[in-house]
Write an enzyme that holds these catalytic residues in place. Structure first.
Site, PDB file in Angstrom:
ATOM      1  N   LYS A 198      41.087  15.913   8.025  1.00  0.00           N
ATOM      2  CA  LYS A 198      41.014  16.606   9.269  1.00  0.00           C
ATOM      3  C   LYS A 198      39.949  17.537   9.149  1.00  0.00           C
ATOM      4  O   LYS A 198      39.545  18.108   8.181  1.00  0.00           O
ATOM      5  CB  LYS A 198      42.391  17.399   9.423  1.00  0.00           C
ATOM      6  N   ASP A 247      46.240  25.558  18.788  1.00  0.00           N
ATOM      7  CA  ASP A 247      47.346  25.272  18.157  1.00  0.00           C
ATOM      8  C   ASP A 247      48.656  25.784  18.834  1.00  0.00           C
ATOM      9  O   ASP A 247      48.802  26.647  19.665  1.00  0.00           O
ATOM     10  CB  ASP A 247      47.409  26.151  16.859  1.00  0.00           C
ATOM     11  N   TRP A 302      39.989  21.358  19.442  1.00  0.00           N
ATOM     12  CA  TRP A 302      40.883  22.020  20.440  1.00  0.00           C
ATOM     13  C   TRP A 302      40.671  21.695  21.684  1.00  0.00           C
ATOM     14  O   TRP A 302      40.914  22.217  22.658  1.00  0.00           O
ATOM     15  CB  TRP A 302      40.839  23.534  19.799  1.00  0.00           C
ATOM     16  N   TRP A 362      50.303  23.320   7.201  1.00  0.00           N
ATOM     17  CA  TRP A 362      49.683  24.226   7.855  1.00  0.00           C
ATOM     18  C   TRP A 362      50.942  25.319   8.615  1.00  0.00           C
ATOM     19  O   TRP A 362      51.024  26.518   8.157  1.00  0.00           O
ATOM     20  CB  TRP A 362      48.652  24.199   9.025  1.00  0.00           C
ATOM     21  N   CYS A 419      38.382  28.349   9.141  1.00  0.00           N
ATOM     22  CA  CYS A 419      39.036  29.385   9.954  1.00  0.00           C
ATOM     23  C   CYS A 419      39.452  30.368   9.117  1.00  0.00           C
ATOM     24  O   CYS A 419      39.436  31.742   9.733  1.00  0.00           O
ATOM     25  CB  CYS A 419      40.437  28.620  10.716  1.00  0.00           C
ATOM     26  N   ASP A 471      37.749  20.628  10.904  1.00  0.00           N
ATOM     27  CA  ASP A 471      38.234  21.627  12.054  1.00  0.00           C
ATOM     28  C   ASP A 471      36.833  22.310  12.495  1.00  0.00           C
ATOM     29  O   ASP A 471      35.702  21.801  12.022  1.00  0.00           O
ATOM     30  CB  ASP A 471      38.865  22.872  11.164  1.00  0.00           C
ATOM     31  N   ARG A 506      41.881  16.427  18.526  1.00  0.00           N
ATOM     32  CA  ARG A 506      42.557  17.481  19.079  1.00  0.00           C
ATOM     33  C   ARG A 506      42.262  17.893  20.530  1.00  0.00           C
ATOM     34  O   ARG A 506      41.182  17.632  20.589  1.00  0.00           O
ATOM     35  CB  ARG A 506      42.631  18.804  18.214  1.00  0.00           C
ATOM     36  N   ASP A 559      46.575  21.075   4.672  1.00  0.00           N
ATOM     37  CA  ASP A 559      45.690  21.605   5.618  1.00  0.00           C
ATOM     38  C   ASP A 559      44.861  22.997   4.958  1.00  0.00           C
ATOM     39  O   ASP A 559      44.724  22.978   3.631  1.00  0.00           O
ATOM     40  CB  ASP A 559      46.540  22.035   6.955  1.00  0.00           C
TER      41      ASP A 559
HETATM   42  C1  GLA Z   1      42.903  25.878  13.242  1.00  0.00           C
HETATM   43  C2  GLA Z   1      43.563  24.377  13.681  1.00  0.00           C
HETATM   44  C3  GLA Z   1      44.875  24.508  13.034  1.00  0.00           C
HETATM   45  C4  GLA Z   1      44.749  24.792  11.318  1.00  0.00           C
HETATM   46  C5  GLA Z   1      44.098  25.976  11.241  1.00  0.00           C
HETATM   47  C6  GLA Z   1      43.812  26.325   9.951  1.00  0.00           C
HETATM   48  O1  GLA Z   1      43.465  26.799  14.017  1.00  0.00           O
HETATM   49  O2  GLA Z   1      43.434  24.231  14.811  1.00  0.00           O
HETATM   50  O3  GLA Z   1      45.399  23.139  13.270  1.00  0.00           O
HETATM   51  O4  GLA Z   1      44.229  23.570  10.667  1.00  0.00           O
HETATM   52  O5  GLA Z   1      42.990  26.108  11.806  1.00  0.00           O
HETATM   53  O6  GLA Z   1      43.273  27.591   9.702  1.00  0.00           O
END
Ligand code: GLA
Length: 422
Positions: A181, A248, A223, A52, A145, A183, A244, A87
């Site tokens: 992973k 980011d 997050w 990513w 996302c 999200d 997480r 990612d």
């Molecule tokens: C979010 C995640 C990132 C990444 C992006 C991809 O922002 O927190 O780590 O995976 O999405 O769009």
């Protein structure tokens, strides 16, 4: 300059010493034997790379093959890194009439005779052929996302797994992926309850594992909004391995991206470190995840990269490199592969650091208990803008009244034996 000035006075400051403190050389052998914990083997924080930060949604087979090769040629694999994680951006939200994910055959071509283009097991086989492990990515909601905040190109809808949990996670396991992973962009937009959705996903993962006999390492990416450290390690039949704890650190740094020219931020790295500290949740192989690292990306100096690595190691964090592995400088390579620092991250006790002392604004002592009785990893963190001495007292480490040996892990140097502080 104090006697440790050369280590503690880089400029600009915010400097670090990573120190390993060991118990007395004399009079403590009996104590060591008595206090040795019964330690069973636990999974250690994952070490790897993710697409990513440096490739955004331009990730494809070529990128992944180059990065996998570089993980070998740079010595990162030898140092312990093993995951190559794909990612967001690997598919555009299309499914066939049976609801199966359809990928672009040009982006994911056949790589060996007998393979079919548009089959993700091709790239997994390639990654595995190098002795590495493969990771994949999805979203807990209907959309991902990229629907809400597209980076390069238009926003694609339907890049999430909601409504297809069993099908998608079974597919990931059948393709041979070892890591997934998940999200939260779609789930967040739909106002879903993450503890509920991720429990559903955990059940789907357990189901896929039972059918294929293939383990999927489970990474939750919510997050930290809904305190995942309180529920993530307990969800469903396949608890999350890592979760997480923050947003980011960096938006992708890639040409053509809406973030072109953006740089990794030292302050955001520090923020993510702080938000990742939940020591009560980090034990027996479950880990807080302060995000992919930005070490080696534009924006951080070598000294700042060392601080970053020290903080992730003392957190026992997943060490997922976000930099382009084909372009690592020798200094970055050395930081990422420092075996003494990696050993702090990978310590068999699997605990997180706590802040044990603060001397005035911004001078902090962080300590992590290590598996060898009487050993501590210590980070002396100067958050101010100027050089300053910091002391660590053995009593703050639970080693009061002892003579202890100190070692500077970055310099690889024994510092000597000290009676009550350093
Ligand atoms: C979010 C995640 C990132 C990444 C992006 C991809 O922002 O927190 O780590 O995976 O999405 O769009």
């Amino acid at each position: 300059m104090n006697r440790f000035g050369s280590r503690l006075s880089f400029s600009p400051a915010r400097v670090i010493a990573t120190v390993l403190i060991a118990v007395p050389l004399f009079g403590q052998v009996g104590l060591r034997a008595q206090s040795a914990p019964k330690q069973i083997a636990i999974p250690l924080p994952p070490l790897g790379w993710s697409s990513w930060n440096s490739f955004s949604n331009t990730v494809d087979s070529r990128v992944v093959m180059d990065q996998a090769k570089a993980m070998i040629s740079t010595g990162l694999h030898k140092a312990g890194y093993q995951y190559i994680n794909i990612d967001e951006g690997w598919w555009l939200g299309q499914r066939d009439g049976h609801g199966n994910i359809v990928v672009d055959p040009k982006a994911w071509p056949a790589l060996a005779p007998g393979e079919r283009a548009g089959d993700m097991s091709n790239i997994v086989r390639y990654i595995h052929s190098l002795g590495l492990k493969a990771g994949i990515y999805t979203d807990a909601g209907k959309n991902g996302c990229g629907t809400f905040s597209p980076d390069i190109g238009p926003g694609y809808p339907n890049q999430g797994s909601e409504g297809h949990y069993e099908q998608d996670f079974l597919q990931f396991a059948r393709w041979g992926f070892d890591y997934v992973k998940v999200d939260w962009c779609g789930g967040n937009k739909e106002n879903l309850d993450p503890a509920v959705q991720y429990a559903e996903i955990a059940r789907a993962i357990a189901h896929a594992e039972a059918i294929t006999g293939h383990r999927l390492y489970f990474s939750i990416c919510e997050w930290g909004r809904n305190s995942p450290w309180t529920w993530a390690p307990n969800v469903g039949g396949a608890p999350a391995d890592i979760w997480r704890t923050s947003g980011d650190i960096v938006a992708p740094v890639v040409a053509g991206s809406k973030n072109t020219g953006r740089k990794a931020s030292f302050q955001k790295m520090l923020r993510n470190f702080d938000q990742g500290i939940h020591p009560e949740a980090e034990h027996t192989g479950f880990y807080n995840d302060p995000d992919m690292m930005v070490i080696g990306m534009p924006g951080l100096s070598d000294a700042e990269n060392r601080v970053h690595m020290s903080l992730w190691a003392i957190s026992g964090a997943p060490l997922i490199v976000g930099a382009d592995l084909t372009k690592l400088s020798e200094a970055t390579r050395a930081i990422l592969t420092n075996s003494a620092v990696l050993a702090v991250d990978q310590d068999a006790l699997g605990l997180q650091a706590i802040k044990v002392a603060e001397q005035g604004g911004g001078l902090e002592v962080w300590s992590k208990r290590l598996v060898t009785p009487g050993e501590r990893a210590v980070v002396l963190l100067n958050r101010t803008a100027s050089a300053a001495p910091i002391a660590v007292h053995w009593s703050d480490l639970g080693l009061g009244g002892s003579e202890a040996d100190a070692k500077d892990l970055w310099a690889g140097k024994d510092l000597g034996s000290f009676s009550d502080s350093y």
